[in-house]
Write a protein that holds these residues in place. Sequence first.
Motif, short mmCIF file in Angstrom:
data_model
loop_
_atom_site.label_atom_id
_atom_site.label_comp_id
_atom_site.label_asym_id
_atom_site.label_seq_id
_atom_site.Cartn_x
_atom_site.Cartn_y
_atom_site.Cartn_z
N GLY A 151 0.83 -1.20 0.00
CA GLY A 151 0.00 0.00 0.00
C GLY A 151 0.86 1.25 0.00
N THR A 152 0.25 2.35 -0.37
CA THR A 152 0.96 3.62 -0.46
C THR A 152 0.69 4.46 0.77
OG1 THR A 152 0.72 3.57 -2.87
CG2 THR A 152 1.30 5.69 -1.86
N PRO A 153 1.73 4.82 1.54
CA PRO A 153 1.50 5.66 2.72
C PRO A 153 0.92 7.02 2.34
CG PRO A 153 3.69 4.66 2.76
CD PRO A 153 3.13 4.42 1.40
N GLU A 154 -0.16 7.37 2.99
CA GLU A 154 -0.81 8.67 2.78
C GLU A 154 -1.39 9.13 4.11
OE1 GLU A 154 -3.78 8.17 -0.20
OE2 GLU A 154 -2.35 7.73 -1.81
N THR A 155 -1.52 10.41 4.27
CA THR A 155 -2.11 10.97 5.49
C THR A 155 -3.49 10.39 5.72
OG1 THR A 155 -0.87 13.02 5.16
CG2 THR A 155 -2.77 13.10 6.66
#
Length: 376
Positions: A151-155
Motif C-alpha cells: 500500500g501507499t502511505p498517505e495521510t
Amino acid sequence: MLTLSTAFDSGAIEVIDLSDHANIRLNLRADNASAFKQWFHFRLAGTAFRECVVHIENAGQSAYPGGWDGYSARASYDGVEWFCVPTEYENGVLTIRHQPQRDVIYYAYFEPYSWERHLQMLGHAQYSPDCVVRELGQTVDGRPLDMLRIGTPETGKRKVWIIARQHPGETMAEWCAEGVIGSLLDPQHAVGRALLNKAVFYVVPNMNPDGAVRGNLRTNAAGTNLNRAWQTPSMETSPEVFLVRQAMEETGVDAFFDMHGDESIPHNFVAGCDDNPSFSEHQRELEEAFKRLWVAVSPDFQTEYGYGPSQFGPETLTLATNWVGDRFGCLAFTLEMPFKDTANHPEPDVGWNGERSLQLGASMLTALNGVIDRLR
C-alpha cells in the motif's frame, strides 16, 4: 538399506537405531541453543512397500507433551503434497506406522514452509506496484529480516502490522501470512483493494529465519524465545524483535496481528491484550467486533475455545501482542492455529495444513475490513 537424513532446510531429528524398518528408534532434537524440542522433519530412503514403524522415544520430554494426544504426523513424497499418517502416543513414545508407496519419503511435525519459498514469495510480491520489500537488518546468523510494505502511505491511512513465525516450528503462521499477502496483492480481490484504499500493511512473514532454517521449534540462533523479548530486545540476542520494534516506532501501529501455532488446542482462535493494565474500552469494543465478523465469514474460526484469562502471568508484557497493544493502544491479537486437525471441521486426510492456513489468512482481511474505519 534404510537411511535417514536431516541435511536440508528445517531438518531435525536424532537417530538411535535404524537397523530394523519395523523398529526405527529416534529422538526429538532440541533447538540449537535451547532445550525446547518438538519439531521434527526428516527423510527416509529405502522404505518402499514395507511398513515402517517409527518410535520417537523422548516425545514425553518434549516442550508440549500434551500436544501429542490426537495428533497425526505429516508425510510427503515430494515435499509439496503433504498428508496425515497413523500416529499414536503412549507411555511417552510417539509412534508413526506407515507403509510408504515410494522409496523415499519425508515426515514432519507439520507441513514445512521452506526458506526458498519464503524468498520466492518476497521476489514475487515486489513485482506488484503496491509492494516494497525492505530489509530491516540481519539476524544472528546473518540472514535478512525482510518486511513487505503493501500500500501507499498517505495521510489518514491506518497502519496495520502483521508478523508471523516468531516460533519457527509454527510453520502454519507463514502459510497464513502468505494468504494475507496474496489477497492484498491480487488486483481482483475486492476486499484487498478496499483495504489498500484505507490502510498500509507492514508484513514480516518470517520473524525467525535462523530458527526456521535450523529446524528449531521455538527459538532463534541465540536461543532466545522472541515472543518473550518484546520489553527489552537487544541486537545481540533478539535482533529480530529489536529491528521490528524500531520500524513500528517509525510508522505507528493502528492494528497488529501476530500469527502462531498451538500444540494442544484443536481450534483456530485469537488471544487479545485484555490482561494489560492499560487495556481500554475502545480496545475491548474493537476486539469483540473483529471476532464477531471473523466468525461470520469463516467457519474455520471460532471463539468458544482458546486461552483462559491471565494465561501468561508476569510474562504478559514481554509478548508481542501485549507489548504492542500497550505501547500503541491499538487492536492487537495473537492468532493461534492448530498442529492437530480442527475439531469443528476436521479433514482427516490432510489435517490442518498449509492451504487451510493460507485461506484463513485471506478470510481475516474481510473481518478487518469491517473494523478498519474504527481503529482510531
